[in-house]
Enzyme design. Structure first.
Site, PDB file in Angstrom:
ATOM      1  N   CYS A 227      14.941  36.635  -0.875  1.00  0.00           N
ATOM      2  CA  CYS A 227      14.062  37.692  -0.374  1.00  0.00           C
ATOM      3  C   CYS A 227      12.753  37.648  -1.130  1.00  0.00           C
ATOM      4  O   CYS A 227      12.498  38.484  -2.008  1.00  0.00           O
ATOM      5  CB  CYS A 227      14.743  39.034  -0.535  1.00  0.00           C
ATOM      6  SG  CYS A 227      16.116  39.156   0.587  1.00  0.00           S
ATOM      7  N   GLU A 228      11.961  36.639  -0.810  1.00  0.00           N
ATOM      8  CA  GLU A 228      10.707  36.432  -1.518  1.00  0.00           C
ATOM      9  C   GLU A 228       9.917  35.410  -0.709  1.00  0.00           C
ATOM     10  O   GLU A 228      10.429  34.319  -0.437  1.00  0.00           O
ATOM     11  CB  GLU A 228      11.053  35.898  -2.919  1.00  0.00           C
ATOM     12  CG  GLU A 228       9.883  35.477  -3.680  1.00  0.00           C
ATOM     13  CD  GLU A 228      10.097  35.597  -5.190  1.00  0.00           C
ATOM     14  OE1 GLU A 228      10.997  36.308  -5.636  1.00  0.00           O
ATOM     15  OE2 GLU A 228       9.319  34.960  -5.898  1.00  0.00           O
TER      16      GLU A 228
ATOM     17  N   TYR B 134       5.908  24.662  -9.163  1.00  0.00           N
ATOM     18  CA  TYR B 134       4.850  23.664  -9.426  1.00  0.00           C
ATOM     19  C   TYR B 134       4.105  23.209  -8.185  1.00  0.00           C
ATOM     20  O   TYR B 134       3.255  22.339  -8.270  1.00  0.00           O
ATOM     21  CB  TYR B 134       5.440  22.384 -10.055  1.00  0.00           C
ATOM     22  CG  TYR B 134       6.443  22.570 -11.145  1.00  0.00           C
ATOM     23  CD1 TYR B 134       6.100  23.201 -12.334  1.00  0.00           C
ATOM     24  CD2 TYR B 134       7.742  22.090 -11.007  1.00  0.00           C
ATOM     25  CE1 TYR B 134       7.031  23.341 -13.348  1.00  0.00           C
ATOM     26  CE2 TYR B 134       8.679  22.223 -12.012  1.00  0.00           C
ATOM     27  CZ  TYR B 134       8.314  22.859 -13.188  1.00  0.00           C
ATOM     28  OH  TYR B 134       9.230  22.999 -14.188  1.00  0.00           O
TER      29      TYR B 134
ATOM     30  N   GLY C 230      14.218  11.116 -18.534  1.00  0.00           N
ATOM     31  CA  GLY C 230      15.092  12.112 -17.913  1.00  0.00           C
ATOM     32  C   GLY C 230      15.023  11.917 -16.403  1.00  0.00           C
ATOM     33  O   GLY C 230      15.944  11.403 -15.762  1.00  0.00           O
TER      34      GLY C 230
ATOM     35  N   GLU D 165      12.674   8.403 -24.001  1.00  0.00           N
ATOM     36  CA  GLU D 165      13.530   9.509 -23.561  1.00  0.00           C
ATOM     37  C   GLU D 165      13.400   9.792 -22.077  1.00  0.00           C
ATOM     38  O   GLU D 165      12.896  10.845 -21.681  1.00  0.00           O
ATOM     39  CB  GLU D 165      13.142  10.781 -24.326  1.00  0.00           C
ATOM     40  CG  GLU D 165      13.505  10.747 -25.776  1.00  0.00           C
ATOM     41  CD  GLU D 165      12.915  11.910 -26.542  1.00  0.00           C
ATOM     42  OE1 GLU D 165      13.400  12.182 -27.643  1.00  0.00           O
ATOM     43  OE2 GLU D 165      11.959  12.544 -26.040  1.00  0.00           O
TER      44      GLU D 165
ATOM     45  N   GLY E  89       8.847  10.470 -19.444  1.00  0.00           N
ATOM     46  CA  GLY E  89       7.675  10.694 -18.595  1.00  0.00           C
ATOM     47  C   GLY E  89       7.430   9.729 -17.453  1.00  0.00           C
ATOM     48  O   GLY E  89       6.560   9.986 -16.616  1.00  0.00           O
TER      49      GLY E  89
ATOM     50  N   TYR F  92      15.933  18.177 -12.728  1.00  0.00           N
ATOM     51  CA  TYR F  92      15.300  19.491 -12.778  1.00  0.00           C
ATOM     52  C   TYR F  92      15.555  20.336 -11.531  1.00  0.00           C
ATOM     53  O   TYR F  92      14.684  21.086 -11.099  1.00  0.00           O
ATOM     54  CB  TYR F  92      13.785  19.342 -13.043  1.00  0.00           C
ATOM     55  CG  TYR F  92      13.474  18.508 -14.273  1.00  0.00           C
ATOM     56  CD1 TYR F  92      13.849  18.953 -15.535  1.00  0.00           C
ATOM     57  CD2 TYR F  92      12.841  17.265 -14.168  1.00  0.00           C
ATOM     58  CE1 TYR F  92      13.583  18.192 -16.665  1.00  0.00           C
ATOM     59  CE2 TYR F  92      12.580  16.497 -15.295  1.00  0.00           C
ATOM     60  CZ  TYR F  92      12.954  16.963 -16.535  1.00  0.00           C
ATOM     61  OH  TYR F  92      12.705  16.212 -17.652  1.00  0.00           O
TER      62      TYR F  92
HETATM   63  N1  LLP Z   1      11.356  14.129 -23.981  1.00  0.00           N
HETATM   64  C1  LLP Z   1      10.799  15.342 -24.164  1.00  0.00           C
HETATM   65  C2  LLP Z   1      10.509  15.788 -25.514  1.00  0.00           C
HETATM   66  C3  LLP Z   1      10.516  16.156 -23.051  1.00  0.00           C
HETATM   67  O1  LLP Z   1       9.950  17.342 -23.234  1.00  0.00           O
HETATM   68  C4  LLP Z   1      10.842  15.702 -21.753  1.00  0.00           C
HETATM   69  C5  LLP Z   1      10.591  16.536 -20.584  1.00  0.00           C
HETATM   70  C6  LLP Z   1      11.445  14.432 -21.620  1.00  0.00           C
HETATM   71  C7  LLP Z   1      11.674  13.670 -22.758  1.00  0.00           C
HETATM   72  C8  LLP Z   1      11.835  13.864 -20.284  1.00  0.00           C
HETATM   73  O2  LLP Z   1      10.735  13.639 -19.468  1.00  0.00           O
HETATM   74  P1  LLP Z   1      10.939  12.926 -18.039  1.00  0.00           P
HETATM   75  O3  LLP Z   1      11.331  11.493 -18.295  1.00  0.00           O
HETATM   76  O4  LLP Z   1      11.988  13.668 -17.325  1.00  0.00           O
HETATM   77  O5  LLP Z   1       9.608  13.044 -17.382  1.00  0.00           O
HETATM   78  N2  LLP Z   1      10.773  20.796 -15.033  1.00  0.00           N
HETATM   79  C9  LLP Z   1       9.677  19.877 -14.812  1.00  0.00           C
HETATM   80  C10 LLP Z   1       9.695  18.746 -15.830  1.00  0.00           C
HETATM   81  C11 LLP Z   1       9.637  19.251 -17.249  1.00  0.00           C
HETATM   82  C12 LLP Z   1       9.725  18.130 -18.258  1.00  0.00           C
HETATM   83  C13 LLP Z   1       9.964  18.672 -19.624  1.00  0.00           C
HETATM   84  N3  LLP Z   1      10.113  17.706 -20.653  1.00  0.00           N
HETATM   85  C14 LLP Z   1       9.766  19.327 -13.382  1.00  0.00           C
HETATM   86  O6  LLP Z   1      10.646  19.723 -12.632  1.00  0.00           O
HETATM   87  O7  LLP Z   1       8.938  18.532 -12.990  1.00  0.00           O
END
Ligand code: LLP
Length: 431
Positions: free
Chosen positions: A361-362, A334, A292, A290, A248, A390
C-alpha cells in the site's frame, strides 16, 4: 537472452538453468526466488582461478555475503574453498551454522558494537577489517582480555569515484567508511594499530563502490593504495602482506547495460598491480577481492503471478503482481532498472509497455517503469531477472508480507534452500 542460464523451452516457457520456471511457480507458489547454484559455483571458481593467475597463488576471493546471506550459499563457498566477508553477528552466525570455518571470515563494519566484537572474537573470526581508531582500541582491549593476538586489516578510503571515473574525487573522502589516505587519517590509523600489542596488522582494505563496469577506477585505487603503502614502508619499515581490493564488479540487469568480462577485468587489475609493485620495488602482496553481486546476481530470478492489468487510457498501463518492494526494494530505493518478462510466453516479442507495480500500500512500490514485457494475462507468471543479489538480503515484512522461499536449481533439479515464511512465523516473536 540476457544471461546464458536463461532459455526459452519448446513450450514457450522461460527456462532457468534447465528448469521450467512456470512448473516451478506451480510447484512452490509465488512470489518465488530461484537460485542457480551451478552459476554460483562457477563464479566462485572463476574468481578463485583467475585471481591465482592474476596476482599470487595464495590470492583469493572472499564472497561478500551481504549480497545473499543464506546457509546454502556459505556451504557452496566452503566447498569451493573460498573465504567470506561478513558484516554482522547475524552473518557470522549463519555462516557458522552452515559449517563455514570462522577463521576464513573477514568481519567488516563501520559501527561494530562491543557485543559484535565479543561475539566475533568468541567465534574465532579470522580477520577483523578495522574501520576506525575507536574500534581499534576496543578490539585491542578485548583481544587482550582473551589473551589472543587478533589479525586485522585496516580499512582505507582511497578517494576514488567509480561512477565519474575521475582518478581522485574529494567527495569520496567524506565516506562513512574507513580512514582517508588524503587527510592523513589512514596513516594515523596505521600508527595507532602498530601500537596495539594484541593486534597484528596483516594488511589493508579498500572498497570503491558497487556495480562498476570500468576497470580504471580499480586501477586508480590500486595506484593510490600502493603509493600509500610504499610511503608507510619507507617511513616505518612496514611491508604489508595483504591488499584487499573490495568488491564492485558490475553485472548486467538489462540488454542496454555494458558487457563486462570478469576474468579480463581481474587480469587487467593484476597486471596493473604487478607493474606498480615493480615500479616501487614493493613486494607483491597477497590480494583479496570481495565480490558479492558478481557471484550471485545473475544466479537469481524472481517469479510472481500477474494479479491485474490496469490501462489508464492515454496515460499508463500497470501490471500488478503478488510481490514487490518487500522482496525486491531495488527500484524503490535506487531506481535500478530491471528486466522482466512473462515466463509463460517468453519467446513472444516484448511489445507491452508498462509499469510493474507491487502489492504494497504505497505508490512507490514499483519493480520498474517503462518496462517492455510480453502482452500479459491475469494469472501469468512474471519473471524479474537478475535478482540473486541484494533482494532476499534486503527483503522486509512491510505490510506483514511473509518472505518468499528460495529454491535452488542445479542441473535441472530443484530443492528448497529457504522455506516460505508462514503467517505463524510473522508473529512468532510477538507477545
Ligand atoms: N566489500 C565491501 C566492503 C562492501 O561494502 C561491498 C558492498 C562489497 C564488498 C560487495 O560489493 P559487490 O561486489 O556486491 O558490488 N544494496 C546495493 C549494493 C550495496 C553494496 C554494499 N557494499 C544494491 O542493491 O545495489
Amino acid at each position: 537472452m540476457l544471461h546464458s542460464n536463461l532459455t526459452v523451452g519448446s513450450n514457450g516457457h522461460l527456462f532457468f538453468n534447465g528448469a521450467d520456471t512456470v512448473s516451478l511457480a506451480e510447484k512452490y507458489g509465488t512470489p518465488l526466488y530461484l537460485l542457480d547454484t551451478d552459476r554460483v559455483r562457477e563464479r566462485c571458481r572463476l574468481y578463485r582461478e583467475t585471481m591465482k593467475e592474476a596476482f599470487t597463488p595464495d590470492s583469493e576471493p572472499l564472497y561478500a555475503s551481504k549480497a545473499l546471506s543464506v546457509k546454502g550459499v556459505y556451504r557452496i563457498c566452503r566447498e569451493e574453498g573460498i573465504s567470506a566477508d561478513v558484516v554482522s553477528c547475524g552473518e557470522i552466525y549463519t555462516a557458522v551454522q552452515a559449517g563455514f570455518p570462522a577463521e576464513k571470515l573477514y568481519f567488516h563494519g563501520n559501527a561494530k558494537t562491543g557485543e559484535d566484537l565479543d561475539y566475533a572474537l568468541g567465534q574465532g573470526v579470522g580477520f577483523f577489517v578495522v574501520d576506525n581508531e575507536t574500534e581499534l582500541r576496543r578490539l585491542n582491549e578485548k583481544a587482550g582480555d582473551r589473551g589472543v593476538r587478533q589479525k586485522i586489516l585496516l580499512r582505507l578510503t582511497p578517494g576514488v569515484d567509480p561512477h565519474t571515473f575521475e582518478a581522485v574525487n574529494t567527495g569520496k573522502i567524506d565516506s562513512k567508511f574507513g580512514a582517508a589516505i588524503a587527510t592523513g587519517q589512514a596513516e594515523s590509523l596505521f600508527v595507532c594499530a602498530q601500537k596495539c600489542p594484541n593486534l597484528s596488522v596483516m594488511g589493508i582494505h579498500c572498497h570503491i563502490g558497487s556495480q562498476i563496469f570500468d576497470v580504471k577506477p580499480f586501477c586508480d585505487a590500486v595506484d593510490m593504495v600502493l603509493t600509500f603503502l610504499n610511503h608507510i614502508k619507507e617511513k616505518y619499515s612496514f611491508v604489508t602482506e595483504i591488499v584487499n581490493l573490495g568488491g564492485g564488479i558490475g553485472i548486467r540487469y538489462r540488454e542496454e547495460d555494458p558487457v563486462i568480462d570478469i576474468r579480463e577485468t581481474i587480469l587487467h587489475i593484476g597486471s596493473f598491480l604487478k607493474r606498480k609493485c615493480c615500479e616501487l620495488s614493493y613486494p607483491m602482496p597477497r590480494v583479496l577481492m570481495e565480490p558479492g553481486r558478481s557471484i550471485v546476481a545473475d544466479a537469481g530470478l524472481t517469479l510472481y503471478t500477474v494479479q491485474n492489468v490496469k490501462v489508464i487510457p492515454e496515460f499508463k498501463q500497470y501490471v500488478a503482481i503478488d510481490g514487490g518492494m518487500a522482496d525486491n526494494p531495488r527500484y524503490a530505493l535506487y531506481r535500478s532498472r530491471l528486466t522482466a518478462l512473462i515466463a509463460d510466453r517468453a519467446g513472444e516479442p516484448p511489445v507491452f509497455q508498462c509499469t510493474v507495480a507491487g502489492r504494497c500500500c504505497e505508490s512507490g512500490d514499483l519493480i520498474g517503469e517503462e518496462m517492455f514485457i510480453q502482452t500479459p494475462r491475469i494469472g501469468d507468471r512474471l519473471a524479474v531477472l537478475v535478482t540473486g543479489a541484494y533482494n532476499f538480503s534486503m527483503s522486509s515484512h512491510y505490510n506483514a508480507l511473509p518472505t518468499p522461499p528460495i529454491v535452488a536449481v542445479s542441473g535441472g533439479a530443484d530443492s528448497i534452500l529457504v522455506r516460505r515464511e508462514s503467517l505463524e512465523d510473522l508473529t512468532i516473536r510477538q507477545e
